[in-house]
Every structure is written in structure tokens, then in C-alpha cells.
Write a protein that holds these residues in place. Structure first.
Motif, PDB file in Angstrom:
ATOM      1  N   GLY A 180      27.098  -6.152   4.092  1.00 22.51           N
ATOM      2  CA  GLY A 180      27.599  -7.505   4.287  1.00 22.51           C
ATOM      3  C   GLY A 180      27.136  -7.957   5.655  1.00 22.51           C
ATOM      4  O   GLY A 180      27.310  -7.251   6.647  1.00 22.51           O
TER       5      GLY A 180
ATOM      6  N   GLU B 147      24.755 -12.407   1.429  1.00 24.80           N
ATOM      7  CA  GLU B 147      25.779 -11.432   1.036  1.00 24.80           C
ATOM      8  C   GLU B 147      25.196 -10.027   0.909  1.00 24.80           C
ATOM      9  O   GLU B 147      25.818  -9.126   0.346  1.00 24.80           O
ATOM     10  CB  GLU B 147      26.421 -11.857  -0.286  1.00 24.80           C
TER      11      GLU B 147
ATOM     12  N   LYS C 239      22.090  -8.302  -2.213  1.00 28.73           N
ATOM     13  CA  LYS C 239      23.391  -7.779  -2.641  1.00 28.73           C
ATOM     14  C   LYS C 239      23.275  -7.006  -3.959  1.00 28.73           C
ATOM     15  O   LYS C 239      22.641  -7.461  -4.914  1.00 28.73           O
ATOM     16  CB  LYS C 239      24.381  -8.944  -2.823  1.00 28.73           C
TER      17      LYS C 239
END
Length: 298
Positions: A123, A154, A266
Motif C-alpha cells: 500500500g 493501491e 495491487k
């Protein structure tokens, strides 16, 4: 910060880093007069360019024996002996024997593209475990590309810091197709923890260049080389828009400390647990070229 500590990955022990010019760095970044010198001259391109040119001169090779001795560099790993280098920079970007840095060629792994000390953040936000609280990593400022920023906002951030003692060539972390490199001009602040612990913006204010490695299993990996104080130049030795192999050389940094930053999309890969744990505890982890740092998600 009195000194820099990190976790030795093999032993798991806390070690103290030997930092060339340590007193000078502390003065520049934590003394009012030093900060004046830093912002007035030291961060400027001409200073690092001047010193980089100096390290290219034949006379600079006289610094090599002392550097090897002071930092305990293992020359048995190098392809060429100490006497074979024509300048300090020639030695600084020395090539290593293949057997000195074996590459983990397991198809499901991602390996370190650089050698030094690594931090990993699952993150982009939440960097308080290492950096001074309240700072955020600005992808928009770092990449200066809103579409790319959204792609990785993300995702996972990895920061690999190279000190002067480290091997200064960088490599590809996985098989794939590599894009051309996009340069972004900037300053030349130090990337030592003495500088960046409370000044995270160094990463998007320094000179840098990034490229995208398109992989079959790990998505698009963004690789960004960041220059620093006394880094003469960032040299890319690969062919843009070509197929590359894990562990293949990508380029090198001339004299000085520097950084390679990786961004993972992500959900594409899981960072090794020891690196995450050490980062959360406020420590960098020592890393070698070719060592596994992540596993591709199924």
C-alpha cells in the motif's frame, strides 16, 4: 539519528552500517549551516556532475585501494582485479562474476533488481513504520503521470537504497518486455536515511527515470532509478521495447549512493514476510541481486 541500523537478511541480526562521509551527511541535513550549503549548492546538478567527472579521471584510481580496504569490499567477486581499472568510476561500476550473484529463476518469484537495503510497503500510504510520521508518498509528483499514478495507487512500493559500498549495476526482477526509459529532471539530494527519514520528498525531487516491465504473471512492474548526491549519471544499457530475462543487466549508476524504486500493481505479488516484518519494525533489510523478494499471486 546517531547511526544507521539494518537487518542482515542471512543472520537476522541488527547491524550498524558503515557510511562514508557520515559526519558530512549529518552536518548537511541536521545543522542549520549545513542546510544552507545543501540548498545553496550541494543539491545542484553541477556539483554532482563535477564530482562525477572527477571520478572518471585517471588520477581517481588512486582512491580505489583505500576504498576497498575501508569498506571491506570482496574483490574475489569482481570479474577484474583491482589493478585493472582505469578510474574510480570504472571500478565503482565493476561487474561481478555470475556465480557471485546467483539468480533465483523459479518462475513464480520476483527477484531484487538492485543491491543494498530494502524497504517494502503493501500500500503506497502508511510509510510511518520507517519515515517520520505524517509523510505520504506522492505518486503524482514522483511519476508526473496521472494515468500511471492511478494504476499503482493501491499497489506495493519497494525502495532499494544503494550505498557507495554496494554493487552499482541494476537488473531486471522478472522476465518480460521492457519499455523505453522516461527521464525526469531534478535535484541531487542524498538518499541516506540521514536525509530521507524526515524528507520523503527527496524521491520525487531528485533526478530519476522510470520504465515499465510487462510480465506474463506479475503484471506491469514499474522500475525507477533515482539519482543522488555525487551520482554522476544513470546509464541505461538495455534495448527499449525488447524481451528481457530475470537477472539480466538493465544499467548502472556512476559514483554515489542512489536508489531503485519498484511499484507493483495491487494483488499481483506477495512480498516476502521477513522484508515486510523488518520494514514494519523500522528497519531496512540487506539484499543482493537475484535474491527473491516476492512471489507472484495465483
Amino acid at each position: 539519528m546517531d547511526y544507521i541500523e539494518y537487518i542482515d537478511r542471512k543472520s537476522g541480526e541488527i547491524c550498524k552500517e558503515t557510511v562514508p562521509g557520515e559526519k558530512w551527511l549529518k552536518w548537511l541535513y541536521h545543522n542549520p549551516l549545513g542546510k544552507l550549503a545543501l540548498h545553496g549548492a550541494i543539491k545542484r546538478k553541477f556539483v554532482s556532475q563535477w564530482y562525477g567527472n572527477k571520478m572518471d579521471s585517471p588520477a581517481s584510481k588512486d582512491k580505489i585501494p583505500g576504498f576497498i580496504k575501508d569498506l571491506n569490499i570482496d574483490m574475489n567477486e569482481a570479474i577484474r582485479p583491482m589493478e585493472d581499472y582505469g578510474s574510480f568510476n570504472d571500478f565503482f561500476i565493476r561487474e561481478l562474476k555470475a556465480e557471485a550473484r546467483p539468480i533465483d529463476n523459479t518462475s513464480a518469484t520476483i527477484v531484487s533488481p538492485a543491491e543494498g537495503k530494502i524497504l517494502a510497503f503493501e500500500g503506497i500510504q502508511g510509510l510511518d513504520s520507517f519515515f517520520v510520521k505524517g509523510q505520504q508518498f506522492s505518486l503524482n509528483k514522483f511519476l508526473q503521470n496521472s494515468m500511471l499514478s492511478k494504476q499503482y495507487e493501491e499497489g506495493t512500493l519497494l525502495i532499494i537504497r544503494l550505498a557507495p559500498v554496494d554493487y552499482h549495476r541494476f537488473h531486471f526482477p522478472a522476465d518480460g518486455t521492457i519499455s523505453a526509459s522516461s527521464p525526469i529532471n531534478g535535484d541531487y539530494f542524498s538518499v541516506s536515511p540521514y536525509a530521507v527519514k524526515n524528507m520523503l520528498r527527496v524521491y520525487w525531487e531528485n533526478k530519476r527515470e522510470y520504465s515499465i516491465l510487462k510480465t506474463a504473471k506479475a503484471g506491469n512492474i514499474l522500475l525507477c532509478e533515482v539519482g543522488a548526491t555525487m551520482v554522476g549519471s544513470i546509464i541505461q544499457s538495455y534495448t527499449p521495447d525488447s524481451e528481457v530475462k530475470k537477472g539480466q543487466e538493465k544499467g548502472c549508476f556512476k559514483f554515489g549512493g542512489s536508489t531503485v524504486i519498484m511499484l507493483l500493481e495491487k494483488g499481483k505479488a506477495q512480498i516476502d514476510a521477513d522484508i515486510i516484518k523488518n520494514t514494519q519494525n523500522g528497519f531496512e533489510t540487506s539484499i543482493k541481486i537475484g535474491e527473491t523478494i516476492a512471489t507472484v499471486c495465483d
